[in-house]
Motif scaffolding. Structure first.
Motif, PDB file in Angstrom:
ATOM      1  N   GLU A   1     -50.324 -61.789  37.913  1.00 32.45           N
ATOM      2  CA  GLU A   1     -50.681 -60.519  37.141  1.00 32.45           C
ATOM      3  C   GLU A   1     -51.879 -59.785  38.247  1.00 32.45           C
ATOM      4  O   GLU A   1     -51.946 -58.691  38.350  1.00 32.45           O
ATOM      5  CB  GLU A   1     -50.767 -60.413  35.795  1.00 32.45           C
ATOM      6  N   ALA A   2     -52.760 -60.899  38.396  1.00 30.58           N
ATOM      7  CA  ALA A   2     -54.199 -60.523  39.145  1.00 30.58           C
ATOM      8  C   ALA A   2     -53.738 -59.908  40.374  1.00 30.58           C
ATOM      9  O   ALA A   2     -54.296 -59.245  41.067  1.00 30.58           O
ATOM     10  CB  ALA A   2     -55.116 -61.440  38.956  1.00 30.58           C
ATOM     11  N   LYS A   3     -52.935 -60.644  41.299  1.00 31.97           N
ATOM     12  CA  LYS A   3     -52.267 -60.529  42.534  1.00 31.97           C
ATOM     13  C   LYS A   3     -51.647 -59.145  42.730  1.00 31.97           C
ATOM     14  O   LYS A   3     -51.964 -58.213  43.577  1.00 31.97           O
ATOM     15  CB  LYS A   3     -51.385 -61.564  42.951  1.00 31.97           C
ATOM     16  N   ALA A   4     -50.808 -58.791  41.368  1.00 32.75           N
ATOM     17  CA  ALA A   4     -49.878 -57.648  41.609  1.00 32.75           C
ATOM     18  C   ALA A   4     -50.976 -56.283  41.554  1.00 32.75           C
ATOM     19  O   ALA A   4     -50.843 -55.252  42.172  1.00 32.75           O
ATOM     20  CB  ALA A   4     -48.928 -57.778  40.596  1.00 32.75           C
ATOM     21  N   LEU A   5     -52.089 -56.697  40.404  1.00 27.63           N
ATOM     22  CA  LEU A   5     -52.963 -55.557  40.156  1.00 27.63           C
ATOM     23  C   LEU A   5     -53.801 -55.163  41.468  1.00 27.63           C
ATOM     24  O   LEU A   5     -53.986 -53.968  41.789  1.00 27.63           O
ATOM     25  CB  LEU A   5     -53.773 -55.849  39.073  1.00 27.63           C
ATOM     26  N   THR A   6     -54.220 -56.174  41.957  1.00 29.80           N
ATOM     27  CA  THR A   6     -54.861 -56.055  43.444  1.00 29.80           C
ATOM     28  C   THR A   6     -54.143 -55.368  44.582  1.00 29.80           C
ATOM     29  O   THR A   6     -54.560 -54.544  45.099  1.00 29.80           O
ATOM     30  CB  THR A   6     -55.347 -57.439  43.862  1.00 29.80           C
ATOM     31  N   ALA A   7     -52.917 -55.849  44.605  1.00 26.66           N
ATOM     32  CA  ALA A   7     -51.978 -55.078  45.583  1.00 26.66           C
ATOM     33  C   ALA A   7     -51.781 -53.725  45.441  1.00 26.66           C
ATOM     34  O   ALA A   7     -51.419 -52.890  46.233  1.00 26.66           O
ATOM     35  CB  ALA A   7     -50.629 -55.851  45.638  1.00 26.66           C
ATOM     36  N   ALA A   8     -51.749 -53.291  43.851  1.00 26.11           N
ATOM     37  CA  ALA A   8     -51.189 -51.773  43.702  1.00 26.11           C
ATOM     38  C   ALA A   8     -52.412 -51.019  43.788  1.00 26.11           C
ATOM     39  O   ALA A   8     -52.287 -49.813  43.541  1.00 26.11           O
ATOM     40  CB  ALA A   8     -50.928 -51.932  42.233  1.00 26.11           C
TER      41      ALA A   8
ATOM     42  N   MET B   1     -60.182 -59.557  30.706  1.00 22.55           N
ATOM     43  CA  MET B   1     -59.954 -60.480  31.677  1.00 22.55           C
ATOM     44  C   MET B   1     -58.554 -60.600  32.123  1.00 22.55           C
ATOM     45  O   MET B   1     -57.799 -61.025  31.164  1.00 22.55           O
ATOM     46  CB  MET B   1     -60.805 -61.883  31.579  1.00 22.55           C
ATOM     47  N   VAL B   2     -57.881 -60.476  33.402  1.00 23.31           N
ATOM     48  CA  VAL B   2     -56.543 -60.849  33.634  1.00 23.31           C
ATOM     49  C   VAL B   2     -56.744 -62.433  34.156  1.00 23.31           C
ATOM     50  O   VAL B   2     -57.279 -62.857  35.044  1.00 23.31           O
ATOM     51  CB  VAL B   2     -55.893 -59.760  34.775  1.00 23.31           C
ATOM     52  N   LYS B   3     -55.829 -63.236  33.257  1.00 21.39           N
ATOM     53  CA  LYS B   3     -55.932 -64.727  33.500  1.00 21.39           C
ATOM     54  C   LYS B   3     -54.750 -65.068  34.036  1.00 21.39           C
ATOM     55  O   LYS B   3     -54.978 -65.995  34.922  1.00 21.39           O
ATOM     56  CB  LYS B   3     -56.102 -65.347  32.120  1.00 21.39           C
TER      57      LYS B   3
END
Length: 84
Positions: free
Chosen positions: A29-36, A23-25
């Motif tokens: 970081e979660a936003k960056a992963l989603t954007a990538a 889980m990305v807490k």
């Protein structure tokens, strides 16, 4: 007593020795992963459940989906292959 109904006050060790928590807490970081992400896929209910279980450690020690070699080893021997 047969052991099936044994009560304990603490959880045992996770299977494989460690609990895998993917889980990305961190929100940034979660936003960056989603954007990538370059691709999205539609999951059925069962697939979504498997992803949920992977992320939350329910499938520990697994940390992702099996590749073909690992899958074939599990089908043949009912075990994950030893780490090389």
């Amino acid at each position: 007593e047969c052991g099936i109904h044994t009560r304990t006050t603490s959880a045992g060790a996770p299977h494989g020795g460690s609990l895998v928590d993917l889980m990305v807490k961190d929100a940034a970081e979660a936003k960056a992963l989603t954007a990538a992400a370059v691709k999205t896929i539609e999951l059925n209910e069962r697939q979504a459940c498997d992803v949920f279980c992977l992320i939350n450690g329910a499938f520990s020690p697994l940390s992702g989906f099996m590749d073909e070699t690992t899958y074939d080893a599990v089908v043949k021997g009912m075990r994950l292959p030893e780490k090389q």
